[in-house]
Design a protein around this motif. Sequence first.
Motif, short mmCIF file in Angstrom:
data_model
loop_
_atom_site.label_atom_id
_atom_site.label_comp_id
_atom_site.label_asym_id
_atom_site.label_seq_id
_atom_site.Cartn_x
_atom_site.Cartn_y
_atom_site.Cartn_z
N ASP A 116 -9.69 3.83 -11.24
CA ASP A 116 -8.66 3.14 -10.44
C ASP A 116 -8.91 3.32 -9.07
O ASP A 116 -8.81 2.27 -8.31
N PHE A 117 -9.27 4.30 -8.69
CA PHE A 117 -9.52 4.53 -7.15
C PHE A 117 -10.63 3.70 -6.60
O PHE A 117 -10.77 3.20 -5.46
N PHE A 176 -1.89 -4.37 -4.58
CA PHE A 176 -1.77 -2.90 -4.81
C PHE A 176 -0.73 -2.67 -5.65
O PHE A 176 -0.36 -1.90 -6.56
N ASP A 216 3.66 1.02 -3.77
CA ASP A 216 2.86 0.49 -4.60
C ASP A 216 3.50 0.29 -6.07
O ASP A 216 2.61 0.23 -7.13
N HIS A 265 -9.71 9.38 -2.29
CA HIS A 265 -10.21 7.99 -1.85
C HIS A 265 -11.07 7.96 -0.81
O HIS A 265 -12.34 7.61 -0.90
N PHE A 283 -4.17 6.64 2.16
CA PHE A 283 -4.74 6.72 0.69
C PHE A 283 -4.92 8.31 0.68
O PHE A 283 -4.53 9.10 1.50
N VAL A 285 0.90 -1.27 0.11
CA VAL A 285 -0.06 -0.08 -0.03
C VAL A 285 0.85 1.09 0.18
O VAL A 285 0.83 2.05 -0.78
N HIS A 309 -9.14 0.16 -6.00
CA HIS A 309 -8.45 0.14 -4.45
C HIS A 309 -9.44 0.14 -3.54
O HIS A 309 -9.08 -0.74 -2.67
#
Length: 353
Positions: A311-312, A129, A81, A265, A261, A78, A315
Amino acid sequence: MSDSIDTRTPLQLSHLPAQFIGREAEQDALTEAFGVDEDSRLQNYHVYGRRGTGKTHLLQRFLTTFPPTFTTCYVSGVRHDTQYKALERLYQLLTGTSLGTGHHVADIQRKIKDQITLPTVVVVDEVDFLLLNDGDDLLYYLTRLENTAVITVSANRSTLEDAVDDRTYSTFQPQLLTLNDYTTNEARQILADRARKALQPQSLERAALTYITETTQNIAIAVTWLREAAETAENQVTQSLAQEVEVAAYHKYVRTLLHRFTTHHRRLYNTISRLEQVEQPPFTTGTVYREYSERCETAGVASLSERRISDFLTHLELLDLIEATYHRGGSRGKTREIRRVNWNSRPGSEETG
DNA sequence: CGTCCACCGGAAAATAGGGAGG
DNA sequence: CCTCCCTATTTTCCGGTGGACG
């Protein structure tokens, strides 16, 4: 919070209890496989277990069992990454000096190789990740290092066989270790053990523990929950108090998860939460994005592009905060249907779902 | 059979920054 | 300081997908 309640270390997520309840078998399996006490047998491992099943604790604890004739490294996917960040971290662990950005990956790889003299064990936690970026190349490099064992850890994949290149997997060839979810009984023992060290004997109602551990077997959630209850308590943590702080405790857990993050996020997650209060989930990516953009505008912050937010969302999915069903096309187009994950495993306690 | 939906997700580019050598 | 090489983050671009519906 009353003076009779001590919410210090034993109720912190980072706390490593002296006794590791419920994972003795896995611990022994690793110790035996590596032959830590006798002749060392370095080998690769992939450890899988859902969130809050003790993966990180198991491995951090395992690394401490190696004598000084070994080098051990722990890298979180994380925080690190990309291959570059992970290598930079590794170099820092090996030498105590950090390189900063701007170097050639190949240079760092060579420097690390030169540093490895002792048998070395590298734990790559949250490997998913890394695999979203160039983690494959990292594993390719690491598994080709001599005198080095690689242990990957994932909360999402029980194997990496179809997540990495064949050329990577052919040298990786990890042993597989799976941590099953704790039973409610094990979860209660773990929580009781921590509570015993943190709280006065009479300050915790037995039913409160039962309620928490029957709701979730994710120890990270459970510990956060118990701490939240203890901090709120006048002088006793009761079942009804546990119920009262349930939602707040889960929010606290989410905050700690998202702490590493970006604000986007967190804003994204909050957007989905708020949508669920107004409308029945699931929501498509477009719906979520439009709402997110609006919230950004209200807050006077520039919104990120839809591609980036896509993309988030992935996550958040890896963090087990949302779940998404993918439509690869069809009448509804190519999109995702998104809803928050329901943390509580009690059947039928919320609306039907 | 063609078209449409509503994004996915790969790739490249834009932007901003760091390190080493001349 | 300049040049040239890096990385990190985000945006721009766009081909691709597969059921429904005409």
